[in-house]
Design a protein around this motif. Structure first.
Motif, short mmCIF file in Angstrom:
data_model
loop_
_atom_site.label_atom_id
_atom_site.label_comp_id
_atom_site.label_asym_id
_atom_site.label_seq_id
_atom_site.Cartn_x
_atom_site.Cartn_y
_atom_site.Cartn_z
N VAL A 120 0.85 -1.20 0.00
CA VAL A 120 0.00 0.00 0.00
C VAL A 120 0.88 1.25 0.00
O VAL A 120 1.64 1.49 0.94
CB VAL A 120 -0.93 0.02 1.23
CG1 VAL A 120 -1.80 1.26 1.22
CG2 VAL A 120 -1.78 -1.26 1.27
N GLU A 121 0.77 2.03 -1.06
CA GLU A 121 1.58 3.26 -1.14
C GLU A 121 1.06 4.28 -0.15
O GLU A 121 -0.15 4.45 0.03
CB GLU A 121 1.55 3.82 -2.57
CG GLU A 121 2.47 5.01 -2.73
CD GLU A 121 2.97 5.20 -4.16
OE1 GLU A 121 3.54 6.27 -4.42
OE2 GLU A 121 2.80 4.29 -4.98
N ASN A 122 1.99 5.00 0.49
CA ASN A 122 1.60 6.00 1.48
C ASN A 122 2.66 7.09 1.52
O ASN A 122 3.60 7.04 2.31
CB ASN A 122 1.44 5.34 2.86
CG ASN A 122 0.69 6.24 3.83
OD1 ASN A 122 0.79 7.46 3.75
ND2 ASN A 122 -0.03 5.63 4.76
N ALA A 123 2.49 8.07 0.65
CA ALA A 123 3.46 9.15 0.54
C ALA A 123 3.50 10.00 1.80
O ALA A 123 4.56 10.49 2.21
CB ALA A 123 3.11 10.02 -0.66
N LYS A 124 2.35 10.15 2.45
CA LYS A 124 2.28 11.02 3.63
C LYS A 124 2.98 10.39 4.84
O LYS A 124 3.59 11.09 5.64
CB LYS A 124 0.83 11.36 3.95
CG LYS A 124 0.20 12.28 2.91
CD LYS A 124 -1.22 12.66 3.30
CE LYS A 124 -1.81 13.62 2.26
NZ LYS A 124 -3.21 14.01 2.59
N GLU A 125 2.86 9.06 4.97
CA GLU A 125 3.54 8.39 6.09
C GLU A 125 5.05 8.54 5.94
O GLU A 125 5.76 8.79 6.92
CB GLU A 125 3.14 6.92 6.16
CG GLU A 125 3.81 6.15 7.29
CD GLU A 125 3.37 6.56 8.69
OE1 GLU A 125 3.91 6.02 9.67
OE2 GLU A 125 2.48 7.44 8.82
N GLN A 126 5.55 8.40 4.72
CA GLN A 126 6.98 8.61 4.49
C GLN A 126 7.38 10.02 4.93
O GLN A 126 8.38 10.21 5.62
CB GLN A 126 7.31 8.41 3.01
CG GLN A 126 8.80 8.54 2.70
CD GLN A 126 9.08 8.72 1.21
OE1 GLN A 126 8.48 9.58 0.56
NE2 GLN A 126 9.98 7.90 0.69
N SER A 127 6.61 11.01 4.53
CA SER A 127 6.96 12.40 4.87
C SER A 127 6.88 12.66 6.37
O SER A 127 7.67 13.43 6.92
CB SER A 127 6.04 13.39 4.12
OG SER A 127 4.72 13.37 4.64
N ARG A 128 5.93 11.99 7.06
CA ARG A 128 5.83 12.17 8.51
C ARG A 128 7.06 11.61 9.22
O ARG A 128 7.50 12.15 10.24
CB ARG A 128 4.54 11.53 9.03
CG ARG A 128 3.28 12.30 8.67
CD ARG A 128 2.06 11.78 9.41
NE ARG A 128 1.62 10.48 8.92
CZ ARG A 128 0.67 10.31 8.00
NH1 ARG A 128 0.07 11.36 7.46
NH2 ARG A 128 0.31 9.10 7.63
#
Length: 345
Positions: A289-297
């Motif tokens: 599941v891609e999660n760009a926001k979790e990476q940024s957090r």
């Protein structure tokens, strides 16, 4: 006669000053804001990423071909070396500093360097010194490289302290820039004495007192949740929740600075653009599941804690220069915003 002596002294002084300026000043590099390039980086993409992220340094890898995790055979990949030289020439013209890394490429990239455990340890250190010597002669000294990494994530070999100290001394003798060593992340658990003993053994390894600064590949496991708030991740960096370990990552990193009186550099700081990015930051396939926001957090939590720490020399984002579909560590747009703002006050 006195005038002649004075002239000689003055001439020697001028020459000495000239020599001093011809060598790199080992305190000239303040905060390092860097990117790690993937081994298959494209120069054009790398230059775009450098600009978008606003970095002042680039970690340039040179592939060292090693057949398998037990092998003593190693060979510098000539294509990788020549590509590195081409890129370094461009970077130096742009006033961007360069970290040179001999990158163990094991089993054509299918095996991690953390698993590497050659059968003949003495032969490894002898051959690794030859590899570094070649890179210093052919790349670093010829093309004004600023920093050399003497070893990266070779955790099965790290305990051979005297061998590493010898290599670090050798590199310092030949190379005028800064010299570092990149150790792999670790974990401790309040309920696991063996993990604490392993950490203390790493902490007390004398090789860390030899380098100019200490590099850490910072893939610390923080939380077993798919998603976290920045506040939760900040809290986890002070007491991890994964497996109820309660590891104080911030304190344990600081201990390296306190013990060895060296600045700390996050030689690899990266998270997959996926759910569970904080669970196994080292695993590109931790989730589908891609999660760009979790990476940024994750980046934001590290920035919030470490940006103003005097003992932190900086960080290097893993990894850019190639943004193919399999490059799950490549920073999302949200992450790029966070990284760009770090040290950009």
């Amino acid at each position: 006669m006195k005038k002649k002596i004075l002239f000689i002294i003055l001439t020697i002084s001028i020459l000495a000053i000239g020599i001093g300026f011809s060598k790199k000043n080992k305190v000239e590099i303040d905060k390092i804001k860097s990117v790690n390039l993937s081994t298959d980086y494209e120069i054009k993409q790398a230059l775009e990423d450098i600009k978008d992220l606003g970095v002042n340094t680039v970690n340039v890898p040179v592939v060292i071909q090693i057949p398998n995790i037990k092998s003593n055979d190693m060979k510098i990949d000539d294509y990788s070396k020549q590509k590195a030289i081409k890129l370094i020439k461009i970077l130096k013209k742009k006033d961007i500093k360069v970290i040179l890394e001999a990158y163990p490429w094991i089993n054509n990239g299918r095996s991690y360097e953390t698993e590497y455990n050659p059968l003949d340890k003495e032969k490894f250190f002898k051959d690794w010194k030859i590899v570094l010597n070649t890179l210093i002669d052919d790349v670093a000294n010829k093309h004004d490289v600023d920093i050399i990494i003497t070893g990266s994530n070779l955790q099965n070999l790290e305990k051979y302290e005297d061998n590493w100290c010898d290599i670090i001394d050798f590199v310092k003798e030949k190379f005028d820039g800064l010299v570092t060593y990149k150790t792999s992340w670790w974990y401790t658990a309040s309920w696991d004495k063996k993990s604490i003993d392993r950490y203390n053994k790493k902490l007390n390894n004398k090789l860390f007192s030899k380098v100019d600064f200490i590099s850490i590949a910072s893939y610390f496991e923080l939380s077993d949740k798919a998603e976290n708030t920045v506040e939760e991740l900040v809290s986890c960096l002070n007491s991890t929740t994964i497996h109820n370990r309660k590891q104080n990552v911030v304190k344990e990193i600081y201990n390296f600075h306190k013990k060895h009186n060296k600045e700390i550099f996050f030689g690899e700081l990266g998270f997959p653009r996926r759910d569970y990015a904080a669970k196994h930051p080292w695993d590109a396939a931790v989730s589908n599941v891609e999660n760009a926001k979790e990476q940024s957090r994750c980046f934001k939590a590290y920035k919030q804690i470490f940006e103003d720490k005097d003992y932190l020399k900086g960080f290097s984002v893993f990894a850019v220069g190639q943004k193919g579909k399999d490059k799950n560590f490549y920073p999302s747009n949200e992450s790029i915003d966070v990284i760009y703002s770090w040290y950009n006050k």
